[in-house]
Design an enzyme around this catalytic site. Structure first.
Site, mmCIF file in Angstrom:
data_model
loop_
_atom_site.group_PDB
_atom_site.id
_atom_site.type_symbol
_atom_site.label_atom_id
_atom_site.label_comp_id
_atom_site.label_asym_id
_atom_site.label_seq_id
_atom_site.Cartn_x
_atom_site.Cartn_y
_atom_site.Cartn_z
ATOM 1 N N HIS A 82 0.846 -1.188 0.000
ATOM 2 C CA HIS A 82 0.000 0.000 0.000
ATOM 3 C C HIS A 82 0.879 1.234 0.000
ATOM 4 C CE1 HIS A 82 -3.810 2.105 0.609
ATOM 5 N NE2 HIS A 82 -3.044 3.004 1.224
ATOM 6 N N ASP A 161 -14.604 3.281 7.478
ATOM 7 C CA ASP A 161 -13.537 4.067 6.843
ATOM 8 C C ASP A 161 -14.041 4.754 5.589
ATOM 9 O OD1 ASP A 161 -10.743 4.959 6.419
ATOM 10 O OD2 ASP A 161 -11.019 3.789 4.599
ATOM 11 N N ARG A 168 -13.447 13.245 5.832
ATOM 12 C CA ARG A 168 -12.150 13.907 6.081
ATOM 13 C C ARG A 168 -11.702 14.689 4.865
ATOM 14 N NH1 ARG A 168 -8.687 9.117 6.823
ATOM 15 N NH2 ARG A 168 -6.986 10.594 6.923
ATOM 16 N N SER A 183 -7.007 4.315 8.905
ATOM 17 C CA SER A 183 -7.743 4.170 7.646
ATOM 18 C C SER A 183 -7.094 3.099 6.768
ATOM 19 C CB SER A 183 -7.751 5.533 6.929
ATOM 20 O OG SER A 183 -8.132 5.413 5.587
ATOM 21 N N LYS A 187 -8.368 -1.332 6.421
ATOM 22 C CA LYS A 187 -8.703 -1.995 5.155
ATOM 23 C C LYS A 187 -7.768 -3.181 4.904
ATOM 24 C CE LYS A 187 -8.547 2.097 3.374
ATOM 25 N NZ LYS A 187 -8.611 3.413 2.763
HETATM 26 N N1 URA Z 1 -5.067 6.381 2.059
HETATM 27 C C1 URA Z 1 -6.072 5.871 2.800
HETATM 28 O O1 URA Z 1 -6.611 4.816 2.507
HETATM 29 N N2 URA Z 1 -6.472 6.554 3.884
HETATM 30 C C2 URA Z 1 -5.917 7.728 4.255
HETATM 31 O O2 URA Z 1 -6.334 8.288 5.250
HETATM 32 C C3 URA Z 1 -4.868 8.263 3.472
HETATM 33 C C4 URA Z 1 -4.451 7.557 2.366
#
Ligand code: URA
Length: 423
Positions: A82, A161, A168, A183, A187
């Site tokens: 990620h 999220d 946000r 966040s 996931k």
């Molecule tokens: N990527 C995400 O999934 N969440 C965030 O808060 C920032 C980048």
């Protein structure tokens, strides 16, 4: 439990209790806590922070808001990556098939771009026919048969999220380390990967502008992953200049295919191989040679199968924007800076990104770079080409490029920033 007392606790710099956290995440997901109340709490968290216990509980509550996936039935170990987001960051595209070609199963649940950072799904959707939305069964099928899948996270995965991230984005509360860490990790943990490599970007084009903040974000996420049984590693990588020579959806797919064909820009190849090596090590796969798999076509084979399995035509011509505008170098010398944020904003203004999440993106729009920091340039030579279907946007994009680069007199020493800054 009432939401006002939860907001007041954080507003007054207190520690949220596990019960407060569980309740507020659940109540927000169910619509009992209103958006304006959650935005007040998000702002209080941005201003006053959360400790590691609070972040761990917040993450667990977001995981519990939805389903958990499971890849135990697969015959290969799973490895995921990620990125915290950057400009020209197309690495997932060559990386997922590359790591699959080396023996891991790579489930990449990816997102769309918002603001100046691009999104993997928007890039891949420029391939005619390619589908981002798969059912869980389809996703497992593509993963099992090709070794890699890149698709949208289903609605059932960490729904708290999804709601909170959208909120946000419009309330100036994205750049909070506890909120970014929870966040991303909610996931990834809910997705069920066995191992995870985090690419934490640092620099003007990243959410984290300083190495200290990036380190704090990385160590928070590594701790969350490790405590949940996911083997987690983080690299801190440079995002002060765009990655590669393109920022924009189809432009980045084209560059990724060049990398899969054994060519492509050095920084994209180096970062792809560095992340692949980390993913393979984390998945326990030894003796694989990712640099070789890029050169010998085995990663390209997986890419073609993966794109076709999701309805895409890997041989189809990619969309090209209707209009181009060339920006030339104003003087001769050494290009010492080309700002990632400014290029990202220009690509976004040209139509590569969206202002609201329901906006469409232009597949062909974006910025092509003809030089990178360290290159010698001559006055009048092309420095950038801007691409768009809506030429009335050229002036708007050019506005973001004022002050986007520095050209020093010829012979000025230049020290390149390494792409991988730390591990
Ligand atoms: N990527 C995400 O999934 N969440 C965030 O808060 C920032 C980048």
């Amino acid at each position: 439990m009432d939401v006002i007392s939860v907001i007041r606790t954080k507003r007054d710099k207190g520690e949220l209790s596990p019960e407060q956290i569980d309740w507020v995440i659940d109540a927000y997901t169910r619509g009992v806590v209103a958006d304006e109340q959650m935005s007040a709490l998000a702002m209080a968290i941005l201003l006053n922070g959360m400790n590691r216990d609070e972040i761990a509980r917040w993450t667990a509550a977001m995981i519990a808001s939805g389903e958990r996936m499971n890849f135990d039935a697969l015959s290969r170990p799973t490895a995921d990556k990620h990125s915290t987001g950057g400009v020209g960051d197309k690495i997932t595209l060559p990386l997922a098939p590359l790591v699959a070609a080396c023996g891991a199963a790579v489930p990449q649940l990816s997102g769309r771009g918002l603001g100046h950072t691009g999104g993997t799904l928007d890039k891949l959707e420029s391939i005619p026919g390619w589908r981002a939305l798969l059912s869980n069964e389809e996703m497992l099928h593509v993963l099992d048969t090709t070794g890699a899948v890149i698709c949208a996270a289903g609605d059932g995965l960490a729904p708290a999220d999804k709601k909170l991230y959208a909120l946000r984005d419009v309330t100036g509360t994205v750049e909070a380390i506890p909120l970014i860490a929870s966040s991303i990790m909610s996931k990834k943990i809910a997705e069920g990967t066995g191992s995870l490599v985090l690419d934490v970007k640092v620099g003007t084009g990243a959410f984290m502008k300083t190495i200290e903040d990036a380190r704090e974000l990385a160590s928070t996420m590594v701790a969350l992953g490790t405590d949940s049984g996911v083997k987690t590693v983080a690299l801190l990588t440079d995002m002060s200049t765009p990655l590669g020579l393109t920022a924009g959806n189809a432009l980045e797919v084209r560059e990724s295919v060049e990398v899969l064909a054994g060519g492509g820009p050095r920084d994209v190849v180096d970062l792809t191989v560095a992340l692949a090596a980390e993913m393979l090590a984390a998945a326990g796969i030894k003796d694989a040679d990712p640099a070789k798999a890029l050169k010998d076509g085995s990663a390209m084979d997986v890419w073609r199968r993966m794109i076709a399995a999701q309805g895409g035509d890997p041989d189809a011509a990619l969309p090209v924007a209707r209009e181009q505008h060339v920006v030339t170098a104003p003087s001769s010398g050494v290009l010492t800076r080309l700002d990632a944020y400014d290029i990202g904003i220009a690509a976004w203004r040209l139509g590569a990104g969206r202002a609201r999440k329901e906006d469409p993106v232009q597949a062909g729009a974006g910025v092509e770079l003809h030089a990178k920091p360290g290159d010698t340039v001559t006055a009048g030579q092309p420095l950038l080409t801007l691409h768009t279907d809506t030429p009335e946007k050229f002036d708007y994009a050019l506005g973001s490029l004022e002050g986007a680069w520095d050209i020093a007199p010829a012979g000025t020493p230049f020290t390149a920033t390494p792409i991988v800054l730390d591990r």
